[in-house]
Write a protein that holds these residues in place. Structure first.
Motif, mmCIF file in Angstrom:
data_model
loop_
_atom_site.group_PDB
_atom_site.id
_atom_site.type_symbol
_atom_site.label_atom_id
_atom_site.label_comp_id
_atom_site.label_asym_id
_atom_site.label_seq_id
_atom_site.Cartn_x
_atom_site.Cartn_y
_atom_site.Cartn_z
ATOM 1 N N ARG A 1 3.529 3.676 10.432
ATOM 2 C CA ARG A 1 2.884 4.871 10.089
ATOM 3 C C ARG A 1 2.181 5.699 11.305
ATOM 4 O O ARG A 1 2.518 6.921 11.329
ATOM 5 N N LEU A 2 1.759 4.955 12.062
ATOM 6 C CA LEU A 2 1.317 5.563 13.242
ATOM 7 C C LEU A 2 2.406 6.017 14.069
ATOM 8 O O LEU A 2 2.156 7.085 14.699
ATOM 9 N N GLY B 1 -7.359 3.576 6.553
ATOM 10 C CA GLY B 1 -8.042 2.738 7.996
ATOM 11 C C GLY B 1 -6.991 2.719 8.841
ATOM 12 O O GLY B 1 -7.117 1.709 9.837
ATOM 13 N N GLU B 2 -5.903 3.527 9.089
ATOM 14 C CA GLU B 2 -4.869 3.010 10.012
ATOM 15 C C GLU B 2 -4.842 4.429 11.135
ATOM 16 O O GLU B 2 -4.306 4.070 12.084
ATOM 17 N N ALA C 1 -4.994 12.657 7.215
ATOM 18 C CA ALA C 1 -5.831 12.297 6.042
ATOM 19 C C ALA C 1 -5.653 10.987 5.461
ATOM 20 O O ALA C 1 -6.286 10.090 5.155
ATOM 21 N N THR C 2 -4.262 10.727 4.777
ATOM 22 C CA THR C 2 -3.931 9.574 4.267
ATOM 23 C C THR C 2 -3.892 8.335 5.169
ATOM 24 O O THR C 2 -4.494 7.339 4.873
ATOM 25 N N LEU C 3 -3.571 8.361 6.327
ATOM 26 C CA LEU C 3 -3.630 7.393 7.393
ATOM 27 C C LEU C 3 -5.368 7.061 7.797
ATOM 28 O O LEU C 3 -5.599 6.006 7.864
ATOM 29 N N ASP D 1 0.730 -1.167 0.024
ATOM 30 C CA ASP D 1 -0.039 -0.033 0.046
ATOM 31 C C ASP D 1 0.757 1.208 0.002
ATOM 32 O O ASP D 1 0.412 2.332 0.184
ATOM 33 N N ARG D 2 2.162 1.167 -0.290
ATOM 34 C CA ARG D 2 3.018 2.345 -0.460
ATOM 35 C C ARG D 2 3.061 2.991 -1.793
ATOM 36 O O ARG D 2 3.263 2.244 -2.598
#
Ligand SMILES: Cc1ncc(C[n+]2csc(CCOP(=O)(O)OP(=O)(O)O)c2C)c(N)n1
Ligand SMILES: [Mg+2]
Lengths: 340, 324
Positions: free
Chosen positions: B6-7, B282-283, B276-278, A196-197
């Motif tokens: 990411r978080l 759904g993260e 917004a991307t996360l 998903d990158r």
């Protein structure tokens, strides 16, 4: 001979600086190299009697650099150089708005300096205006490696009407990605990639590749189209393309230059001809779609993605054919006829 | 390269932003007269890095114990992302004895030997230092790397070119990180720099140069990860330039009258964009956004309290721990 013939220039300031400098051995094309290419182009255009050049504006130093050279005494014989009056967003829309402005100013040809990604932005925008491309990007399949001075001659001959463009142009193919309606287009390849990158754009992890759709595949290509080039070379001008499915466990192996200096072995599950207009559903449930080597869009399960080949891409100016045509019609010669 | 978290990157960016925002408030709270940078609880100049979080977070996500960073006059984001203790760093900024340098360095001189972190108000000064650290790692045979951070303005200093040259000649495990925020104080980049990208300059020294556009933390993460892996493996130096954003003034108190793009600065803020991307992936939930912010608020408030509670240096200690 067309009086006041003009030519447009699109130059991408951002090309050739992405992560492939590190993850592959991607070459650097510096801003000054790009400006120098355009200066060489201007010499060729000047030689053919082009009167005016309209260039895209940018915030990456190319327009500024070209304008500075145009002021110098050594460039006094150049065509008049104007820049498109446009808002600069640092994004792909800069290219598109520049092309639209050039067409409204009736340029006789458009020269594009950039990689596959830059040329892709012209899809659907250039209509009947011939497009010549100069390569600056990292692993380009679409632009050929022509010397910019000579591209200037070729574009100039066409723009001034010295040669008939129908003798040296062809319609490129294109690929459309649909999720119901068309969402993206490509000039060389569409690839379906795991994960998903999308942040770094470039595709360099061969194991993440699931499917590749190709407009054409030259045997000496570098990048994703080299996979097709090594399996079943497919020319730019035949109507069909290629569709390849990959599977790391397949016994059919092919070793290809997936990026400059980056050679990888891939497992091939299937290779089939892609007929124009046939909509092919992709197999992956979720992942990333790359267009012309750049990861561009995520899709999640439940989205039905299909890809189809079209024969309605930009009208490409073939520099070699244009120069041969110019020589054969004695456009290149002054004084006595040397033929015979 | 490790796993992309990411978080964790989002959380770190929020933590840094909260820090810079609160230091801004604290800095101005009691500056009277407002132009006297010596007045108030936080004395001296103040250069905040709000908007530049993606640079620090994308790089530091790959660092491990023993890796070194030299930062310039705008250092807080790299300090925090590299694990410098927030309490001690804040006490230093307030000039208190509980600070990293016992309150004698201030915000541009945060030295943390434990984490191999240093910074300096002399621009580009950290680059030769990072080369020295990288040389030490190379000679000791460790796989540690040195990160040399500088602004695009400082990349016109001689020390920048000398450092790139030396790093290339000695094949040092150093990564040059250029934060191109378009401005060097009030001087726009195109008025000071021949060539639009420092990635081009890297090519002149035979090292890979990458430019990360759009202040994108994940693109920075991937480029930095590749460069750091390369350096650890013994393949030598790289340069990464990120096109980033100076959300605040050059220094606190800068009215920025010279800045034509000031009106759009907030739209370009990288943190809401990444949130917004996360969320799209759904993260990240709304509840998480709130709790990450609340944690950052509490941590920063506690650090400011720690700093304020720490004693000021005694006049008789003025000549201790200093050299000239
Ligand atoms: C050697 C030196 N010269 C001049 C200065 C004054 N000065 C402080 S910050 C700065 C501009 C730095 O610009 P840039 O490198 O782009 O960093 P930014 O402030 O944008 O983060 C200058 C000239 C200095 N600190 N050191
Ligand atoms: Mg700057």
């Amino acid at each position: 001979m067309m009086r006041n013939a003009s030519v447009g220039i699109i130059a991408n300031p951002a090309s050739s600086r992405d992560i492939r400098r590190i993850v592959a051995r991607g070459p650097a094309t510096t801003t000054n190299d790009k400006i120098n290419s355009l200066a060489r182009l201007m010499e060729g255009l000047a030689a053919t009697g082009v009167k005016r050049v309209v260039s895209m504006s940018d915030a990456g130093g190319i327009a500024q650099g070209l304008a500075a050279i145009a002021q110098k005494p050594s460039a006094s014989h150049w065509p008049d150089l104007d820049f498109v009056d446009q808002e600069i967003t640092h994004g792909p829309t800069d290219t598109i708005s520049a092309v639209r402005s050039m067409r409204s100013q009736n340029v006789g040809a458009i020269v594009v300096l950039g990689g596959d990604g830059t040329n892709r932005l012209l899809l659907g925008e250039t209509g009947g205006t011939p497009v010549a491309s100069i390569s600056t990007g990292t692993n380009n399949a679409f632009p050929r490696h022509d010397e910019p001075t000579v591209v200037g001659f070729a574009a100039g001959y066409v723009a001034t009407g010295a040669i008939d463009s129908s003798t040296c142009t062809y319609r490129a193919k294109s690929l459309g990605v649909m999720d119901g309606t068309q969402v993206m287009g490509a000039l060389v390849d569409v690839a379906i990639v795991d994960g998903d990158r999308i942040a770094s754009g470039a595709v360099w992890d061969a194991r993440s590749l699931r499917e590749i759709f190709l407009c054409f595949a030259e045997a000496d290509a570098v990048g994703l189209s080299s996979v097709g080039g090594h399996l079943r070379p497919t020319s730019r001008e035949e109507p069909q393309g290629l569709h390849i499915r990959l599977d790391d466990s397949s016994p059919v192996r092919v070793t290809v230059p997936i990026a400059p200096g980056l050679v990888r072995e891939l497992g091939i599950a299937s290779v089939s001809t892609l007929e124009p207009q046939a909509e092919i559903r992709i197999e992956s449930e979720a992942g990333v779609i790359s267009v012309d080597g750049e990861r561009s869009m995520r899709f999640v399960s439940g989205t039905e993605i299909s890809v189809s080949l079209d024969t309605n891409g930009p009208l490409v100016l073939d520099v070699q054919r244009a120069m041969a045509e110019a020589a054969n019609t004695t456009t290149t010669t002054k004084g006595e006829d040397t033929h015979g | 390269m490790g796993e992309l978290d990411r978080l964790a990157m989002y959380t770190q960016m929020v933590r840094i932003r909260q820090y810079e925002s609160r230091i801004m408030q604290e800095y101005h709270a009691d500056k009277s007269p407002a132009w006297d940078i010596g007045a108030g609880l936080i004395p001296g100049e103040m250069h905040l890095a709000a908007g530049q979080e993606p640079a620090a977070v994308g790089v530091c996500a790959h660092l491990k114990k023993g890796d070194a960073i030299t930062a310039p006059h705008r250092p807080h984001h790299f300090a925090l992302a590299h694990g410098v203790d927030m309490n001690k760093m804040t006490a230093e900024i307030y000039g208190r004895t509980g600070g990293l340098c016992k309150g004698k360095g201030g915000h541009m001189h945060l030295f943390d030997p434990e984490n191999h972190f240093s910074c300096s108000g002399i621009i580009a000064q950290g680059l030769p230092v990072a080369c020295g650290q990288a040389l030490a790692f190379q000679r000791k045979g460790t796989d540690n790397v040195a990160i040399a951070v500088t602004g695009e303005g400082a990349a016109n200093q001689g020390a920048f070119h000398e450092s790139l040259n030396l790093a290339a000649v000695w094949d040092l495990p150093v990564i040059f990180v250029i934060e191109d925020n378009d401005w060097a104080i009030s001087v726009p980049k195109d008025a000071s720099t021949a060539g639009a990208s420092n990635a081009d300059r890297a090519a002149g020294y035979g090292m890979p140069g990458v430019r990360v556009e759009d202040n994108d933390v994940e693109a920075m993460y991937e480029a930095a990860g590749a460069a750091i892996d390369r350096a650890r493996a013994g393949d030598g130096p790289s340069l990464i330039e990120i096109h980033t954003l100076r959300l605040f003034g050059h220094f606190e108190g800068d009215a920025q009258a010279y800045r034509p793009e000031l009106a759009t600065v907030n739209e370009r803020d990288p943190i809401p964009k990444y949130a917004a991307t996360l969320q799209e992936l759904g993260e990240l939930t709304d509840d998480q956004i709130a709790s990450i912010q609340a944690d950052a608020d509490a941590e920063v408030d506690a650090a400011i309290e720690f700093a304020k509670a720490s004693p000021e240096p005694a006049p008789e200690d003025a000549l201790l721990h200093v050299f000239a």
